[in-house]
Write a protein that holds these residues in place. Structure first.
Motif, PDB file in Angstrom:
ATOM      1  N   ARG A 163       1.221  -1.254   0.194  1.00  0.00           N
ATOM      2  CA  ARG A 163       0.115  -0.332  -0.286  1.00  0.00           C
ATOM      3  C   ARG A 163       1.193   1.184  -0.392  1.00  0.00           C
ATOM      4  O   ARG A 163       0.399   2.070  -0.592  1.00  0.00           O
ATOM      5  N   ASP A 164       2.084   1.768   0.423  1.00  0.00           N
ATOM      6  CA  ASP A 164       3.196   2.656   0.750  1.00  0.00           C
ATOM      7  C   ASP A 164       3.802   2.268  -0.228  1.00  0.00           C
ATOM      8  O   ASP A 164       3.760   3.498  -1.067  1.00  0.00           O
ATOM      9  N   ALA A 165       4.017   1.438  -1.008  1.00  0.00           N
ATOM     10  CA  ALA A 165       4.297   1.268  -2.649  1.00  0.00           C
ATOM     11  C   ALA A 165       3.935   1.707  -3.580  1.00  0.00           C
ATOM     12  O   ALA A 165       4.278   2.701  -4.205  1.00  0.00           O
ATOM     13  N   GLY A 166       2.513   1.783  -3.494  1.00  0.00           N
ATOM     14  CA  GLY A 166       1.382   2.269  -4.496  1.00  0.00           C
ATOM     15  C   GLY A 166       0.908   3.658  -4.544  1.00  0.00           C
ATOM     16  O   GLY A 166       0.706   4.574  -5.191  1.00  0.00           O
ATOM     17  N   LYS A 167       1.256   4.064  -3.029  1.00  0.00           N
ATOM     18  CA  LYS A 167       1.037   5.660  -2.928  1.00  0.00           C
ATOM     19  C   LYS A 167       2.116   6.262  -3.640  1.00  0.00           C
ATOM     20  O   LYS A 167       2.259   7.576  -3.857  1.00  0.00           O
ATOM     21  N   GLN A 168       3.219   5.760  -3.191  1.00  0.00           N
ATOM     22  CA  GLN A 168       4.530   6.502  -3.604  1.00  0.00           C
ATOM     23  C   GLN A 168       4.480   6.659  -5.275  1.00  0.00           C
ATOM     24  O   GLN A 168       4.901   7.035  -6.234  1.00  0.00           O
ATOM     25  N   LEU A 169       4.009   5.304  -5.896  1.00  0.00           N
ATOM     26  CA  LEU A 169       3.754   4.883  -7.480  1.00  0.00           C
ATOM     27  C   LEU A 169       2.956   5.936  -8.085  1.00  0.00           C
ATOM     28  O   LEU A 169       3.221   6.806  -8.792  1.00  0.00           O
ATOM     29  N   ALA A 170       1.779   6.080  -7.373  1.00  0.00           N
ATOM     30  CA  ALA A 170       0.881   7.025  -7.420  1.00  0.00           C
ATOM     31  C   ALA A 170       1.427   8.619  -7.497  1.00  0.00           C
ATOM     32  O   ALA A 170       0.763   8.804  -8.108  1.00  0.00           O
ATOM     33  N   ALA A 171       2.478   9.046  -6.972  1.00  0.00           N
ATOM     34  CA  ALA A 171       2.813  10.534  -7.054  1.00  0.00           C
ATOM     35  C   ALA A 171       3.572  10.431  -8.575  1.00  0.00           C
ATOM     36  O   ALA A 171       3.670  11.689  -9.263  1.00  0.00           O
ATOM     37  N   ALA A 172       4.031   9.231  -9.224  1.00  0.00           N
ATOM     38  CA  ALA A 172       5.186   8.866  -9.845  1.00  0.00           C
ATOM     39  C   ALA A 172       4.092   9.382 -11.162  1.00  0.00           C
ATOM     40  O   ALA A 172       4.478   9.724 -11.960  1.00  0.00           O
ATOM     41  N   LEU A 173       2.623   9.342 -11.112  1.00  0.00           N
ATOM     42  CA  LEU A 173       1.204   9.313 -11.904  1.00  0.00           C
ATOM     43  C   LEU A 173       1.004  10.317 -12.308  1.00  0.00           C
ATOM     44  O   LEU A 173      -0.098  10.083 -12.956  1.00  0.00           O
ATOM     45  N   GLN A 174       0.974  11.266 -11.606  1.00  0.00           N
ATOM     46  CA  GLN A 174       0.111  11.985 -11.610  1.00  0.00           C
ATOM     47  C   GLN A 174      -0.577  13.203 -12.144  1.00  0.00           C
ATOM     48  O   GLN A 174      -1.555  13.431 -12.556  1.00  0.00           O
ATOM     49  N   LYS A 175       0.387  12.837 -13.060  1.00  0.00           N
ATOM     50  CA  LYS A 175       0.322  13.961 -14.695  1.00  0.00           C
ATOM     51  C   LYS A 175      -0.672  12.933 -15.902  1.00  0.00           C
ATOM     52  O   LYS A 175      -1.831  13.546 -16.105  1.00  0.00           O
ATOM     53  N   TYR A 176      -0.841  11.922 -14.964  1.00  0.00           N
ATOM     54  CA  TYR A 176      -2.632  10.852 -15.458  1.00  0.00           C
ATOM     55  C   TYR A 176      -3.759  10.722 -14.959  1.00  0.00           C
ATOM     56  O   TYR A 176      -5.005  10.959 -15.791  1.00  0.00           O
ATOM     57  N   ARG A 177      -3.945  12.131 -13.878  1.00  0.00           N
ATOM     58  CA  ARG A 177      -4.965  12.106 -12.955  1.00  0.00           C
ATOM     59  C   ARG A 177      -6.454  12.753 -13.883  1.00  0.00           C
ATOM     60  O   ARG A 177      -7.486  12.194 -13.803  1.00  0.00           O
ATOM     61  N   GLN A 178      -6.222  13.712 -15.133  1.00  0.00           N
ATOM     62  CA  GLN A 178      -6.950  13.908 -15.903  1.00  0.00           C
ATOM     63  C   GLN A 178      -7.370  13.601 -17.324  1.00  0.00           C
ATOM     64  O   GLN A 178      -8.032  13.559 -17.978  1.00  0.00           O
ATOM     65  N   ALA A 179      -6.099  11.889 -17.952  1.00  0.00           N
ATOM     66  CA  ALA A 179      -6.843  11.413 -18.681  1.00  0.00           C
ATOM     67  C   ALA A 179      -7.671  10.903 -19.055  1.00  0.00           C
ATOM     68  O   ALA A 179      -8.769  10.576 -18.002  1.00  0.00           O
ATOM     69  N   PRO A 180      -8.532  11.277 -20.323  1.00  0.00           N
ATOM     70  CA  PRO A 180     -10.210  11.067 -20.238  1.00  0.00           C
ATOM     71  C   PRO A 180      -9.618   9.639 -20.606  1.00  0.00           C
ATOM     72  O   PRO A 180      -9.106   8.922 -21.305  1.00  0.00           O
ATOM     73  N   GLY A 181     -11.124   9.156 -19.620  1.00  0.00           N
ATOM     74  CA  GLY A 181     -10.930   7.658 -19.727  1.00  0.00           C
ATOM     75  C   GLY A 181     -10.032   6.597 -19.441  1.00  0.00           C
ATOM     76  O   GLY A 181     -10.067   5.634 -19.484  1.00  0.00           O
ATOM     77  N   LEU A 182      -9.897   7.074 -18.433  1.00  0.00           N
ATOM     78  CA  LEU A 182      -8.101   6.745 -17.720  1.00  0.00           C
ATOM     79  C   LEU A 182      -8.792   5.094 -16.742  1.00  0.00           C
ATOM     80  O   LEU A 182      -9.986   5.568 -16.159  1.00  0.00           O
ATOM     81  N   LEU A 183      -8.004   3.646 -16.972  1.00  0.00           N
ATOM     82  CA  LEU A 183      -8.263   2.849 -16.113  1.00  0.00           C
ATOM     83  C   LEU A 183      -7.235   2.578 -15.317  1.00  0.00           C
ATOM     84  O   LEU A 183      -5.898   2.209 -16.431  1.00  0.00           O
ATOM     85  N   VAL A 184      -6.781   1.496 -14.441  1.00  0.00           N
ATOM     86  CA  VAL A 184      -6.342   1.279 -14.100  1.00  0.00           C
ATOM     87  C   VAL A 184      -6.445  -0.143 -13.407  1.00  0.00           C
ATOM     88  O   VAL A 184      -7.314   0.106 -13.269  1.00  0.00           O
ATOM     89  N   LEU A 185      -5.201  -1.093 -14.240  1.00  0.00           N
ATOM     90  CA  LEU A 185      -5.414  -2.445 -14.548  1.00  0.00           C
ATOM     91  C   LEU A 185      -4.325  -3.160 -13.523  1.00  0.00           C
ATOM     92  O   LEU A 185      -3.048  -3.019 -13.919  1.00  0.00           O
ATOM     93  N   GLY A 186      -4.937  -3.932 -12.078  1.00  0.00           N
ATOM     94  CA  GLY A 186      -3.602  -4.907 -11.261  1.00  0.00           C
ATOM     95  C   GLY A 186      -3.318  -6.190 -11.871  1.00  0.00           C
ATOM     96  O   GLY A 186      -4.570  -6.363 -12.232  1.00  0.00           O
ATOM     97  N   LEU A 187      -2.476  -6.587 -11.692  1.00  0.00           N
ATOM     98  CA  LEU A 187      -2.036  -7.820 -12.087  1.00  0.00           C
ATOM     99  C   LEU A 187      -2.303  -8.305 -10.561  1.00  0.00           C
ATOM    100  O   LEU A 187      -1.211  -8.498  -9.796  1.00  0.00           O
ATOM    101  N   PRO A 188      -2.757  -9.253 -10.152  1.00  0.00           N
ATOM    102  CA  PRO A 188      -3.029 -10.395  -9.193  1.00  0.00           C
ATOM    103  C   PRO A 188      -2.161 -11.466  -9.171  1.00  0.00           C
ATOM    104  O   PRO A 188      -1.381 -12.092 -10.018  1.00  0.00           O
TER     105      PRO A 188
END
Length: 222
Positions: free
Chosen positions: A12-37
């Protein structure tokens, strides 16, 4: 080379830090996040939450080398995708390979039913899709995921992971539109040493994260 605080406390901590590096995509139209189980879904949950995007899963299974299952010789993914990249100089008997594929296809089908049930994958056409895992070691699983996703015609495929091996990241940059990996430490032998806590993620945890994410950021039209 690292742009993150290592070791990560947990996924969860890793996800928060990764999200900070992906902030430019926050307003991307139709954005979808897919996790690999399974472990990638814990990371992806935090990314989806921070980017205000819907979360789903793309089920991929590593094909382990018979007798040395920790070494990947390829992977399979939803949609009938098969990716093979056996270790150099090693030959695998056809019957042994077929046995591994049969076992992993059964597990792939079980996980799809557990995480998605009868619900189909979201429409991907024309969308920006971020594929997330908890780390990039050999890269076979993620390469299969990218191959599967390309068949669904997204506009942009972003591969994202908190930590990865340098050579693996180089290979994945060649198949993705962008790779985001804040930590590329040297030497890199495995994913788990870069986490203080790295327990196996259960099916129940994946299901709970999916339900919570769907409540917070539902897929349009769902």
């Amino acid at each position: 080379m690292t742009g993150a605080s290592l070791p990560y406390r947990d996924r969860r901590d890793a996800g928060k830090q990764l999200a900070a590096a992906l902030q430019k995509y926050r307003q991307a139209p139709g954005l979808l996040v897919l996790g690999l189980p399974r472990g990638g879904v814990e990371v992806a949950y935090e990314v989806a939450l921070a980017l205000n995007a819907p979360l789903d899963v793309l089920v991929v299974r590593k094909l382990g080398l018979p007798g040395h299952e920790e070494y990947a010789m390829g992977a399979i993914a939803s949609g009938g995708v098969r990716f093979f990249d056996p270790p150099s100089g090693l030959a695998v008997a056809r019957d042994a390979l077929d046995a591994v594929i049969d076992r992993e296809e059964k597990e792939l089908a079980r996980r799809e039913m557990a995480y998605r049930g009868a619900r189909e994958l979201p429409v991907m056409t024309g969308r920006t899709v971020i594929l997330v895992d908890d780390g990039l070691a050999t890269g076979s699983t993620m390469q299969a995921a990218v191959a599967a996703l390309r068949q669904l015609k997204p506009a942009r495929v972003v591969v994202a992971a908190p930590v990865g091996a340098a050579d693996t990241c180089t290979r994945l940059r060649a198949v993705a539109d962008e790779l985001v990996c804040p930590a590329v430490p040297e030497p890199f032998y495995a994913i788990s040493p870069w986490y203080e806590e790295f327990p196996q993620t259960s099916d129940e945890e994946v299901q709970a994260l999916m339900r919570d994410s769907a409540h917070r950021n539902p897929e349009p039209g769902a």
